[in-house]
Write an enzyme that holds these catalytic residues in place. Structure first.
Site, PDB file in Angstrom:
ATOM      1  N   ASP A  11       0.849  -1.191   0.000  1.00 43.67           N
ATOM      2  CA  ASP A  11       0.000   0.000   0.000  1.00 43.67           C
ATOM      3  C   ASP A  11       0.883   1.240   0.000  1.00 43.67           C
ATOM      4  O   ASP A  11       1.655   1.462   0.932  1.00 43.67           O
ATOM      5  CB  ASP A  11      -0.894  -0.024   1.248  1.00 43.67           C
ATOM      6  CG  ASP A  11      -2.005   1.021   1.207  1.00 43.67           C
ATOM      7  OD1 ASP A  11      -1.893   1.978   0.424  1.00 43.67           O
ATOM      8  OD2 ASP A  11      -2.971   0.883   1.961  1.00 43.67           O
ATOM      9  N   GLN A  12       0.786   2.020  -1.064  1.00 40.93           N
ATOM     10  CA  GLN A  12       1.435   3.331  -1.125  1.00 40.93           C
ATOM     11  C   GLN A  12       2.923   3.251  -1.474  1.00 40.93           C
ATOM     12  O   GLN A  12       3.709   4.082  -1.049  1.00 40.93           O
ATOM     13  CB  GLN A  12       1.202   4.096   0.183  1.00 40.93           C
ATOM     14  CG  GLN A  12       1.138   5.607   0.003  1.00 40.93           C
ATOM     15  CD  GLN A  12       0.228   6.287   0.999  1.00 40.93           C
ATOM     16  OE1 GLN A  12      -0.922   5.906   1.145  1.00 40.93           O
ATOM     17  NE2 GLN A  12       0.717   7.310   1.673  1.00 40.93           N
ATOM     18  N   CYS A  51      -6.826   4.312  -1.914  1.00 45.41           N
ATOM     19  CA  CYS A  51      -6.977   2.892  -1.587  1.00 45.41           C
ATOM     20  C   CYS A  51      -8.256   2.261  -2.105  1.00 45.41           C
ATOM     21  O   CYS A  51      -8.234   1.198  -2.743  1.00 45.41           O
ATOM     22  CB  CYS A  51      -6.900   2.698  -0.071  1.00 45.41           C
ATOM     23  SG  CYS A  51      -5.309   3.154   0.645  1.00 45.41           S
ATOM     24  N   HIS A 102      -9.915  -3.342   2.589  1.00 50.11           N
ATOM     25  CA  HIS A 102     -10.487  -1.998   2.505  1.00 50.11           C
ATOM     26  C   HIS A 102     -11.764  -1.987   1.673  1.00 50.11           C
ATOM     27  O   HIS A 102     -11.915  -1.221   0.712  1.00 50.11           O
ATOM     28  CB  HIS A 102      -9.465  -1.005   1.953  1.00 50.11           C
ATOM     29  CG  HIS A 102      -9.718   0.402   2.439  1.00 50.11           C
ATOM     30  ND1 HIS A 102      -8.726   1.348   2.500  1.00 50.11           N
ATOM     31  CD2 HIS A 102     -10.844   1.018   2.885  1.00 50.11           C
ATOM     32  CE1 HIS A 102      -9.215   2.488   2.957  1.00 50.11           C
ATOM     33  NE2 HIS A 102     -10.513   2.298   3.204  1.00 50.11           N
ATOM     34  N   ASP A 304      -1.128  -0.485  -4.701  1.00 51.48           N
ATOM     35  CA  ASP A 304      -2.386   0.153  -5.104  1.00 51.48           C
ATOM     36  C   ASP A 304      -2.171   1.581  -5.607  1.00 51.48           C
ATOM     37  O   ASP A 304      -2.934   2.080  -6.425  1.00 51.48           O
ATOM     38  CB  ASP A 304      -3.424   0.108  -3.974  1.00 51.48           C
ATOM     39  CG  ASP A 304      -2.955   0.772  -2.680  1.00 51.48           C
ATOM     40  OD1 ASP A 304      -1.775   1.163  -2.597  1.00 51.48           O
ATOM     41  OD2 ASP A 304      -3.779   0.878  -1.753  1.00 51.48           O
ATOM     42  N   HIS A 305      -1.145   2.247  -5.122  1.00 55.91           N
ATOM     43  CA  HIS A 305      -0.773   3.598  -5.558  1.00 55.91           C
ATOM     44  C   HIS A 305       0.550   3.932  -4.891  1.00 55.91           C
ATOM     45  O   HIS A 305       1.103   3.112  -4.150  1.00 55.91           O
ATOM     46  CB  HIS A 305      -1.845   4.633  -5.178  1.00 55.91           C
ATOM     47  CG  HIS A 305      -2.239   4.591  -3.733  1.00 55.91           C
ATOM     48  ND1 HIS A 305      -1.448   5.093  -2.728  1.00 55.91           N
ATOM     49  CD2 HIS A 305      -3.333   4.072  -3.116  1.00 55.91           C
ATOM     50  CE1 HIS A 305      -2.030   4.901  -1.569  1.00 55.91           C
ATOM     51  NE2 HIS A 305      -3.172   4.268  -1.768  1.00 55.91           N
TER      52      HIS A 305
END
Length: 496
Positions: A11-12, A51, A102, A304-305
């Site tokens: 994540d991130q 997210c 999420h 995801d990003h």
């Protein structure tokens, strides 16, 4: 028997935070090896860089227009007919998710046989004034229950004082390393390998919460980056260089001036979290070997990003500059059945919606007609493919900064829907987006080409962003499109 499938997401994590792609500082030996023996897709993006919508693309294979999440909004039910784990389950796979989902309701299986859940800090179910008892964090989060059993009933992951969205402050993890959420995700993934049904192939999604804030790596990994020169942030000629509201003093800010020492410490912690994840991926690779499945398990790694981490005096995600919207993506096939070229780097534009059709095709599982993405397998073979998308369209509802963007990995065009501001970047000569070419007379034809493409993409959208001829400034952005809200209303959540 069909191959096993391991999807690893973080994540991130920025796309450039990989040693094998030339990062001057970061250490990622296990991911480097996955890329060395697999294929790296170096123009992979998330269309909607936060997210919830990013994970909708992964789980459904749909574009944001079709899965309906074009901004960040919690507590909108997930009721999609076809999901990646659901299709694997129907095809006879034993399916399991460990870590971050999420989705809503929080324990929605989304087609998995089982989930062992840790979403990180979730504001809506930490706020007991807004949530029902069956939504409270300690009732829904498996990691928290596990942590309290091992570290004491009073322990909480937020005891170190950091915020879950603080991109500018950092400190070491406050408990022993084995209790860190990153280690937990691998511990639970290994436990699934132990107790899975051996008569079936498996689909395992190991979903790490880090390097998303809080920036809390174990001390050993933070020490790797202590006292060394870290890259300075790029500052574009378009960036706002002042900070009249002193937003940089807010650790959860999305922009502002942060003192150099604080930024260096947070960047070091961010890199340390990635190296920590890499280390634990190595542990998971060892477990695949020990359980005898390393040679018949296809692996896909992505995020995801990303995180802007001070680029252009911006932090966190959402705004689709390269640090936020571009993601790492590696496909590794030890079975050899996919015909991938070892060590190949593919620069064709791919997006998170492509993950579902890729993994289904790799496993000879039918791809539902609802899927908008395409398998990226042909791009990684010797033959390649001449038929591929020209560009992707991305967007995010974000108040006054709501925007749409288009990119083919070589050029990127932004249109801010509330102000009409435009940006145009030549990523081939300016990969850090330092120079906005909108006012360049030499690029007027290129600008109009990309603007026409966006008008085509937005024609017919409910927000009224275009009349089919020009872009219309100031129309109210939506975080979820109406068809999603209608579907969610027809699937009420029990007890709500």
């Amino acid at each position: 028997m069909r191959p096993n499938v391991l999807l690893i997401t973080v994540d991130q994590m920025r796309a450039d935070c990989l040693h094998f792609l030339g990062h001057p500082v970061i250490e990622t030996p296990n991911l480097d090896n996955l890329a060395r023996t697999g294929v790296a897709y170096t123009s992979a993006y998330t269309a909607t860089p936060s997210c919830v919508p990013a994970r909708a693309a992964i789980l459904t294979g749909m574009s944001q227009q079709n899965h309906g999440r074009v901004g960040y909004e919690d507590k909108v039910p997930w009721s999609y007919e076809h999901t990646m784990p659901g299709e694997f389950a129907k095809a006879g796979y034993h399916t399991q998710c460990v870590g971050k989902m999420h989705v809503y309701p929080t324990r929605n299986l989304c087609g998995f046989h089982n989930i062992v859940l840790h979403d990180g800090y979730m504001h809506y179910n930490r706020d007991r004034s807004r949530s029902t008892a069956n939504e409270w964090w300690d009732q829904t989060d498996d990691y928290i229950s596990w942590l309290k059993e091992r570290a004491g009933s009073q322990q909480d992951i937020m005891d170190h004082g950091l915020d879950c969205n603080a991109s500018t402050v950092a400190r070491p993890w406050h408990l022993e390393e084995a209790l860190h959420p990153t280690n937990w995700a691998v511990t639970q993934s290994i436990d699934f390998l132990r107790r899975r049904d051996p008569s079936k192939p498996f689909f395992l999604w190991t979903s790490f919460v880090r390097p998303h804030a809080p920036l809390d790596p174990p001390q050993a990994f933070l020490d790797l980056y202590d006292g060394i020169d870290l890259p300075e942030p790029p500052i574009g000629d378009w960036a706002r260089l002042d900070d009249p509201d002193r937003d940089g003093l807010n650790p959860t800010t999305g922009r502002g001036i942060v003192n150099k020492r604080m930024r260096q410490k947070s960047l070091a912690a961010y890199y340390a979290l990635i190296t920590h994840i890499d280390n634990q991926i190595g542990r998971l690779m060892n477990a695949l070997y020990e359980f005898g499945v390393s040679n018949d398990t296809i692996i896909l790694f992505t995020s995801d990003h990303g995180d802007l981490m001070g680029d252009h005096l911006l932090y966190k995600k959402i705004l689709a500059y390269e640090g936020s919207a571009k993601v790492p993506l590696i496909l590794n096939d030890p079975t050899g059945k996919l015909g991938l070229v070892r060590g190949k780097q593919v620069d064709r534009i791919v997006e998170l919606r492509d993950i579902m059709p890729t993994l289904l095709e790799a496993s000879d599982v039918p791809i539902p007609t609802t899927v908008d993405g395409s398998s990226i397998i042909p791009l990684g073979t010797h033959a390649g493919t001449s038929e591929w998308r020209t560009y992707i369209h991305g967007e995010h509802a974000y108040g006054e900064l709501s925007y749409h963007y288009l990119t083919d990995g070589k050029v990127k065009y932004f249109w801010y829907s509330q102000t009409g501001e435009e940006q145009l970047f030549d990523l081939q000569v300016d990969p850090q987006e330092l120079c906005n070419l909108v006012k360049s007379a030499e690029r007027a034809e290129l600008l109009n080409c990309w603007k026409d493409r966006l008008i085509l993409e937005l024609t017919g959208r409910e927000e009224g962003y275009t009349d089919g001829v020009s872009l219309i400034v100031g129309m109210t952005p939506q975080s979820c499109l109406q068809h999603l809200r209608t579907a969610a209303a027809s699937h009420p959540v029990a007890g709500r």
